[in-house]
Write a protein that holds these residues in place. Structure first.
Motif, mmCIF file in Angstrom:
data_model
loop_
_atom_site.group_PDB
_atom_site.id
_atom_site.type_symbol
_atom_site.label_atom_id
_atom_site.label_comp_id
_atom_site.label_asym_id
_atom_site.label_seq_id
_atom_site.Cartn_x
_atom_site.Cartn_y
_atom_site.Cartn_z
ATOM 1 N N LEU A 280 29.392 -13.626 26.876
ATOM 2 C CA LEU A 280 29.966 -14.568 27.792
ATOM 3 C C LEU A 280 29.530 -14.367 29.233
ATOM 4 O O LEU A 280 28.867 -13.319 29.847
ATOM 5 N N ARG A 281 29.697 -15.539 30.219
ATOM 6 C CA ARG A 281 29.289 -15.402 31.547
ATOM 7 C C ARG A 281 30.501 -14.948 32.241
ATOM 8 O O ARG A 281 31.628 -15.332 31.584
ATOM 9 N N GLU A 282 30.347 -14.169 33.209
ATOM 10 C CA GLU A 282 31.720 -13.689 33.895
ATOM 11 C C GLU A 282 32.749 -14.957 34.236
ATOM 12 O O GLU A 282 32.120 -15.984 34.835
ATOM 13 N N GLN B 52 35.357 -10.623 32.961
ATOM 14 C CA GLN B 52 35.081 -9.580 33.947
ATOM 15 C C GLN B 52 33.775 -8.528 33.313
ATOM 16 O O GLN B 52 33.718 -8.234 32.218
ATOM 17 N N LEU B 53 32.988 -8.233 34.036
ATOM 18 C CA LEU B 53 31.855 -7.342 33.563
ATOM 19 C C LEU B 53 32.350 -6.235 32.811
ATOM 20 O O LEU B 53 31.858 -5.646 31.758
ATOM 21 N N SER B 54 33.850 -5.742 33.322
ATOM 22 C CA SER B 54 34.091 -4.494 32.848
ATOM 23 C C SER B 54 34.706 -4.676 31.425
ATOM 24 O O SER B 54 35.242 -3.747 30.714
ATOM 25 N N TYR B 55 34.716 -5.957 31.052
ATOM 26 C CA TYR B 55 35.349 -6.115 29.613
ATOM 27 C C TYR B 55 34.493 -5.969 28.808
ATOM 28 O O TYR B 55 34.720 -5.996 27.516
ATOM 29 N N THR C 237 34.009 -5.993 17.149
ATOM 30 C CA THR C 237 33.308 -7.345 17.725
ATOM 31 C C THR C 237 32.870 -6.999 19.148
ATOM 32 O O THR C 237 33.253 -6.401 19.920
ATOM 33 N N ARG C 238 31.686 -7.096 19.261
ATOM 34 C CA ARG C 238 30.904 -6.775 20.332
ATOM 35 C C ARG C 238 30.829 -7.861 21.264
ATOM 36 O O ARG C 238 30.452 -8.926 21.177
ATOM 37 N N LEU C 239 31.497 -7.494 22.548
ATOM 38 C CA LEU C 239 31.515 -8.338 23.820
ATOM 39 C C LEU C 239 30.572 -8.039 24.909
ATOM 40 O O LEU C 239 30.498 -6.890 25.187
ATOM 41 N N GLN C 240 29.707 -8.918 25.260
ATOM 42 C CA GLN C 240 28.773 -8.645 26.514
ATOM 43 C C GLN C 240 29.165 -9.684 27.455
ATOM 44 O O GLN C 240 29.107 -10.831 27.091
ATOM 45 N N VAL C 241 29.528 -9.147 28.890
ATOM 46 C CA VAL C 241 29.672 -10.364 29.692
ATOM 47 C C VAL C 241 28.594 -10.058 30.858
ATOM 48 O O VAL C 241 28.357 -9.059 31.195
ATOM 49 N N THR C 242 28.245 -11.239 31.102
ATOM 50 C CA THR C 242 26.812 -11.323 32.039
ATOM 51 C C THR C 242 27.305 -12.022 33.364
ATOM 52 O O THR C 242 28.284 -12.793 33.477
#
Lengths: 111, 116
Positions: free
Chosen positions: A12-14, A79-82, A105-110
């Motif tokens: 995801l994007r922030e 948020q990035l911290s998610y 589920t791997r979540l990456q926030v950019t």
């Protein structure tokens, strides 16, 4: 039987929203959600009880659908911290306090 | 309030050696759990104690794994002899224990075991 989570991974994007699902083939008593960052212990987020209301804190909430034996975790305005791996832990009727964890589920926030 | 304590944090051994992990739960927590987490997977319950009695050890490989919680407080998990497939993070968790359905488990930092 291990619960199945979907999607397996999401980027995801922030500020964007995400939904993570946890499905069980057995009747659920409760669902526990955890977030785990790389190299760290799982951190408790919330519990959903059978017959209970949708829960939430801050911009993270969850629901429990008894008919579908499914729980969903909603991440709003991420948020990035998610970033991290989200696990659901399912408790089945008659197995008090024992949790079976999902596939993650791997979540990456950019930015 | 102090969290769940575990030691050591890291351990490297050769196959066929033995190893032991220690866990001290949150004060007042009656239930203690040991989990095995293989890289990329969710935690898998090995054994669950209520005070010093075993509630569930159905997934504990009893030919090589043993665990005890003698005084109903801290606990040790032992592997003897270790196999390559035992390489994983061993997580200890604790909970109050009597609120079925609302019994939050709190995890320790884990012990990362590498078997060569």
């Amino acid at each position: 039987q291990q619960p199945v989570q979907s999607p397996q991974a999401v980027i995801l994007r922030e500020g964007e929203d995400a939904v993570i699902n946890c499905s069980s083939s057995k009747a659920l008593y409760s669902v526990h959600w955890y977030r785990q960052k790389h190299g760290e212990a799982p951190v408790f987020l919330m519990i959903l009880l059978k017959g209970g209301e949708q829960k939430g804190h801050d911009k993270i909430s969850a629901s429990f659908n008894e008919k579908k034996q499914q729980s969903s975790l909603y991440l709003t305005a991420s948020q990035l911290s998610y970033s991290g791996t989200y696990f659901c832990g399912t408790e089945y009727t008659g197995t008090a306090s024992k949790l079976t964890f999902g596939t993650g589920t791997r979540l990456q926030v950019t930015l | 309030e102090a969290g769940v304590a575990q030691s050591p944090r890291y351990k490297i051994i050769e196959k066929r050696q033995s190893v032991a992990f220690w866990c001290n739960p949150i004060s007042g927590h009656a239930t203690l759990y040991w989990y095995q987490q293989i890289l990329g997977q969710g935690p898998k319950l090995l054994i669950q104690f209520q005070n010093n009695g075993v509630v569930d050890d159905s997934q504990l490989p009893k030919d090589r794994f043993s665990a005890e919680r003698l005084k109903g407080v801290d606990s040790t998990l032992k592997i003897q002899p270790a196999k390559l497939e035992d390489s994983a993070v061993y997580l200890c968790a604790s909970s109050l224990g009597w609120l079925a359905g609302a019994d939050t488990q709190y995890f320790g930092p884990g012990t990362r075991l590498t078997v060569l």
